[in-house]
Scaffold this motif. Structure first.
Motif, mmCIF file in Angstrom:
data_model
loop_
_atom_site.group_PDB
_atom_site.id
_atom_site.type_symbol
_atom_site.label_atom_id
_atom_site.label_comp_id
_atom_site.label_asym_id
_atom_site.label_seq_id
_atom_site.Cartn_x
_atom_site.Cartn_y
_atom_site.Cartn_z
ATOM 1 N N ILE A 1 30.621 -30.129 23.523
ATOM 2 C CA ILE A 1 30.137 -28.545 23.855
ATOM 3 C C ILE A 1 28.616 -28.561 24.074
ATOM 4 C CG2 ILE A 1 30.422 -26.495 22.631
ATOM 5 C CD1 ILE A 1 32.392 -26.995 21.065
ATOM 6 N N ARG A 2 27.968 -29.363 23.689
ATOM 7 C CA ARG A 2 26.760 -29.123 23.940
ATOM 8 C C ARG A 2 26.420 -29.818 25.353
ATOM 9 N NH1 ARG A 2 22.962 -29.183 18.480
ATOM 10 N NH2 ARG A 2 20.740 -29.951 20.689
ATOM 11 N N GLU A 3 26.886 -30.554 25.613
ATOM 12 C CA GLU A 3 26.111 -30.995 26.472
ATOM 13 C C GLU A 3 27.292 -30.189 27.947
ATOM 14 O OE1 GLU A 3 27.397 -35.700 28.992
ATOM 15 O OE2 GLU A 3 28.139 -34.987 27.292
ATOM 16 N N HIS A 4 28.410 -30.186 27.865
ATOM 17 C CA HIS A 4 28.938 -28.943 28.520
ATOM 18 C C HIS A 4 28.443 -27.527 29.030
ATOM 19 C CE1 HIS A 4 32.284 -27.719 31.140
ATOM 20 N NE2 HIS A 4 32.788 -26.764 30.994
ATOM 21 N N VAL A 5 28.123 -27.174 27.398
ATOM 22 C CA VAL A 5 27.004 -26.072 27.195
ATOM 23 C C VAL A 5 25.958 -25.407 28.388
ATOM 24 C CG1 VAL A 5 27.333 -22.952 26.694
ATOM 25 C CG2 VAL A 5 29.856 -25.243 26.180
ATOM 26 N N LEU A 6 25.186 -26.575 27.483
ATOM 27 C CA LEU A 6 23.928 -26.138 27.710
ATOM 28 C C LEU A 6 23.119 -27.041 28.828
ATOM 29 C CD1 LEU A 6 22.889 -25.870 24.412
ATOM 30 C CD2 LEU A 6 23.468 -24.107 25.432
ATOM 31 N N GLY A 7 24.042 -27.898 29.350
ATOM 32 C CA GLY A 7 23.776 -29.436 30.200
ATOM 33 C C GLY A 7 22.819 -30.234 29.371
ATOM 34 N N GLU A 8 23.377 -30.378 27.859
ATOM 35 C CA GLU A 8 22.119 -31.180 27.118
ATOM 36 C C GLU A 8 23.037 -32.179 26.978
ATOM 37 O OE1 GLU A 8 21.189 -30.504 22.682
ATOM 38 O OE2 GLU A 8 20.507 -29.193 24.166
ATOM 39 N N GLN A 9 22.090 -33.290 25.723
ATOM 40 C CA GLN A 9 22.955 -34.295 25.842
ATOM 41 C C GLN A 9 22.403 -34.306 24.352
ATOM 42 O OE1 GLN A 9 25.469 -36.277 26.639
ATOM 43 N NE2 GLN A 9 25.281 -37.037 24.234
ATOM 44 N N PRO A 10 22.982 -34.376 23.146
ATOM 45 C CA PRO A 10 22.102 -34.501 22.058
ATOM 46 C C PRO A 10 21.942 -35.574 21.947
ATOM 47 C CG PRO A 10 24.866 -33.409 21.192
ATOM 48 C CD PRO A 10 24.242 -34.005 22.895
ATOM 49 N N ALA A 11 20.599 -35.580 21.137
ATOM 50 C CA ALA A 11 20.319 -36.711 20.228
ATOM 51 C C ALA A 11 20.888 -37.525 20.226
ATOM 52 C CB ALA A 11 18.844 -36.258 20.181
ATOM 53 N N PRO A 12 19.935 -39.207 19.683
ATOM 54 C CA PRO A 12 21.217 -40.015 19.123
ATOM 55 C C PRO A 12 20.665 -39.189 17.489
ATOM 56 C CG PRO A 12 19.808 -41.453 19.582
ATOM 57 C CD PRO A 12 19.761 -39.311 20.600
ATOM 58 N N PRO A 13 21.970 -39.173 16.172
ATOM 59 C CA PRO A 13 21.281 -39.318 14.587
ATOM 60 C C PRO A 13 20.167 -40.409 14.290
ATOM 61 C CG PRO A 13 22.963 -40.169 15.184
ATOM 62 C CD PRO A 13 23.355 -39.416 16.723
ATOM 63 N N THR A 14 19.174 -39.337 13.855
ATOM 64 C CA THR A 14 18.355 -40.813 12.751
ATOM 65 C C THR A 14 18.481 -40.516 12.071
ATOM 66 O OG1 THR A 14 16.537 -38.465 12.701
ATOM 67 C CG2 THR A 14 16.589 -39.359 15.130
ATOM 68 N N ASP A 15 17.083 -40.699 11.275
ATOM 69 C CA ASP A 15 17.276 -41.109 9.240
ATOM 70 C C ASP A 15 16.981 -39.592 9.589
ATOM 71 O OD1 ASP A 15 15.828 -44.395 9.155
ATOM 72 O OD2 ASP A 15 18.147 -43.813 9.241
ATOM 73 N N ALA A 16 18.082 -39.099 8.743
ATOM 74 C CA ALA A 16 17.827 -37.808 7.761
ATOM 75 C C ALA A 16 16.922 -37.256 6.955
ATOM 76 C CB ALA A 16 19.386 -37.219 7.199
ATOM 77 N N VAL A 17 16.257 -36.217 6.645
ATOM 78 C CA VAL A 17 15.470 -36.088 5.915
ATOM 79 C C VAL A 17 16.314 -35.258 4.302
ATOM 80 C CG1 VAL A 17 13.884 -35.013 4.907
ATOM 81 C CG2 VAL A 17 13.746 -35.789 7.332
ATOM 82 N N ASP A 18 16.228 -35.656 3.720
ATOM 83 C CA ASP A 18 17.023 -35.129 2.137
ATOM 84 C C ASP A 18 16.463 -33.646 2.156
ATOM 85 O OD1 ASP A 18 18.568 -34.045 0.152
ATOM 86 O OD2 ASP A 18 17.419 -36.041 -1.614
ATOM 87 N N ASP A 19 17.310 -32.406 2.603
ATOM 88 C CA ASP A 19 16.428 -31.443 1.801
ATOM 89 C C ASP A 19 17.494 -30.419 1.075
ATOM 90 O OD1 ASP A 19 19.683 -30.973 2.554
ATOM 91 O OD2 ASP A 19 19.162 -29.489 4.190
ATOM 92 N N GLY A 20 18.422 -32.150 -0.031
ATOM 93 C CA GLY A 20 18.570 -30.978 -1.707
ATOM 94 C C GLY A 20 19.655 -30.890 -1.335
ATOM 95 N N GLY A 21 20.998 -30.876 -0.015
ATOM 96 C CA GLY A 21 21.805 -30.027 -0.001
ATOM 97 C C GLY A 21 22.897 -30.795 0.807
ATOM 98 N N ASP A 22 24.237 -30.080 0.831
ATOM 99 C CA ASP A 22 24.988 -30.645 2.016
ATOM 100 C C ASP A 22 25.841 -29.968 2.873
ATOM 101 O OD1 ASP A 22 28.087 -31.058 2.643
ATOM 102 O OD2 ASP A 22 27.767 -32.653 1.953
ATOM 103 N N ASP A 23 24.836 -30.142 4.134
ATOM 104 C CA ASP A 23 24.492 -29.004 5.342
ATOM 105 C C ASP A 23 25.867 -28.602 5.859
ATOM 106 O OD1 ASP A 23 22.254 -28.966 5.593
ATOM 107 O OD2 ASP A 23 22.194 -30.605 7.087
#
Length: 418
Positions: A262-284
């Motif tokens: 959806i991001r690629e088609h609507v916004l014309g972008e390719q989302p960045a590949p996932p990186t090591d997530a920072v623990d923000d203390g919760g489940d998104d």
């Protein structure tokens, strides 16, 4: 007929969402906005879109079921009416939006593209078709549901909806989706089936001018890949993608992949590949699900005020209650929301939390409790929590219901005072 009532939930938090492009998400038959799209929304949509997900009549938290049959075109008109309300709130009445929909949600997307070609910037149509099934098949399903209710569809849907192994890998997601199907209003479900029986825009695909991405699941038997290839090849600006390990509910089966498409088609972008997530203390995911329920129960205005008032001191607490109270408990399938409201009212009476009690009296009305039922909860609380506590609770409830314009003449035998 008039367009059927469509309800919708904003999946993006209040902060700065009006600055983001509006993305409207459509459901599959038998599902709800929250169960189908929440995982996908938190997998990369809410950070770049103001996300609005809508429910079919009699599905999810849309309790309105029209008396008369409606068409897919009528549904599209109902969706546009809700979208117009949101665009007006954003100061963009008559403006543009992007759209993504699965199954009947995709059919509604096609209808919007045909009926309002100047309004949609782009569309992602998933696991759908310009014509879905045969009229005789839909008539048979209407007969089944009319006799035995939507619960009769659960076993067959478990086979059609998911690719092999999905229910074993993601039992909570699968259970929530099948529970939503069993809870769908029988007549609402049957009316959507009738609308699909009359839906066929195959000869009109060349009229669609907006960019369309057609996404198929390789294991989808309800709307097999050929249906999506037909759409991609028939519209003026179409592209086709096929997802492995996917059947009919791509947003729930492949949330990260669908969000990226959806991001690629609507916004014309390719989302960045996932990186090591920072623990923000919760489940998104739990936070996103909690925000949906919190808005549906307490209302956008209340949640927007709470969000706007959040600062560095209170931010962690706001996330905590959204994630654990609303996302961890209120989203569980074991009790309906009416029951949760009654339990919550009793607990707040017992503890004397009057500010929270007022908020949850309003929520109880939203969740379908009547004045008589609220009265019975407070009377029951008088026995087990204490007469003084219940007396104060009657007074709080009386004021809230009066403010809401609800008739309270029969709320309490004593009028809420001693």
């Amino acid at each position: 007929m008039d367009a059927p009532t469509v309800t919708a939930a904003r999946l993006t938090g209040a902060a700065h969402r009006e600055r983001l492009p509006l993305l409207v998400l459509g459901p599959s038959l038998g599902t709800s906005a929250a169960t189908l799209w929440t995982g996908c929304a938190r997998a990369g949509l809410t950070e770049v879109f103001d996300v609005l997900a809508w429910d079919l009549p009699g599905h999810g938290y849309n309790h309105s079921v029209p008396e008369q049959p409606f068409t897919v075109a009528d549904l599209a008109a109902g969706v546009l009416r809700v979208v117009e309300d949101v665009l007006e709130q954003r100061g963009e009445l008559g403006g543009h939006f992007a759209y993504a929909g699965d199954s009947v949600g995709g059919a509604v997307g096609l209808q919007l593209l045909l009926d309002h070609p100047d309004r949609l910037t782009a569309a992602v149509l998933l696991c759908t078709g310009a014509q879905i099934g045969e009229p005789a098949m839909w008539e048979g399903r209407v007969g089944q549901v009319s006799v035995s209710g939507t619960a009769v569809m659960v076993a067959g849907s478990a086979e059609r909806w998911f690719a092999p192994g999905f229910l074993e890998r993601s039992p909570e997601t699968g259970s929530a989706l099948l529970h939503a199907l069993a809870e769908a209003d029988d007549r609402g479900y049957a009316l959507v089936c009738q609308a699909l029986a009359g839906f066929d825009v195959r000869q009109r695909l060349a009229e669609v001018t907006a960019p369309v991405l057609a996404v198929a699941g390789v294991h989808d038997v309800a709307t097999p890949p050929a249906k999506l290839q037909e759409i991609a090849g028939g519209v003026r600006d179409g592209r086709y993608v096929e997802l492995a390990d996917t059947a009919h509910l791509a947003p729930a089966e492949q949330p990260e992949r669908v969000a990226a498409l959806i991001r690629e088609h609507v916004l014309g972008e390719q989302p960045a590949p996932p990186t090591d997530a920072v623990d923000d203390g919760g489940d998104d995911g739990r936070y996103a699900a909690g925000m949906v329920v919190r808005r549906e129960v307490l209302g956008d205005a209340h949640v927007d005020r709470a969000t706007a008032a959040t600062n560095d001191f209170t931010a962690d607490f706001q996330r905590f209650i959204t994630e654990y109270a609303w996302g961890g408990v209120w989203t569980r399938p074991g009790l309906d929301r009416r029951s949760r409201s009654m339990i919550t009212l009793t607990a707040l009476v017992a503890r004397g939390h009057h500010e929270e009690l007022a908020m949850h009296v309003r929520a109880a009305i939203t969740n379908g409790l009547t004045v008589a039922e609220i009265r019975e909860v407070l009377l029951q609380s008088a026995i087990y929590c204490g007469v003084p506590d219940a007396n104060s609770a009657f007074r709080v409830a009386q004021q809230v219901l009066t403010d809401l314009g609800v008739d309270t003449t029969d709320l309490a035998p004593t009028g809420g005072t001693r």
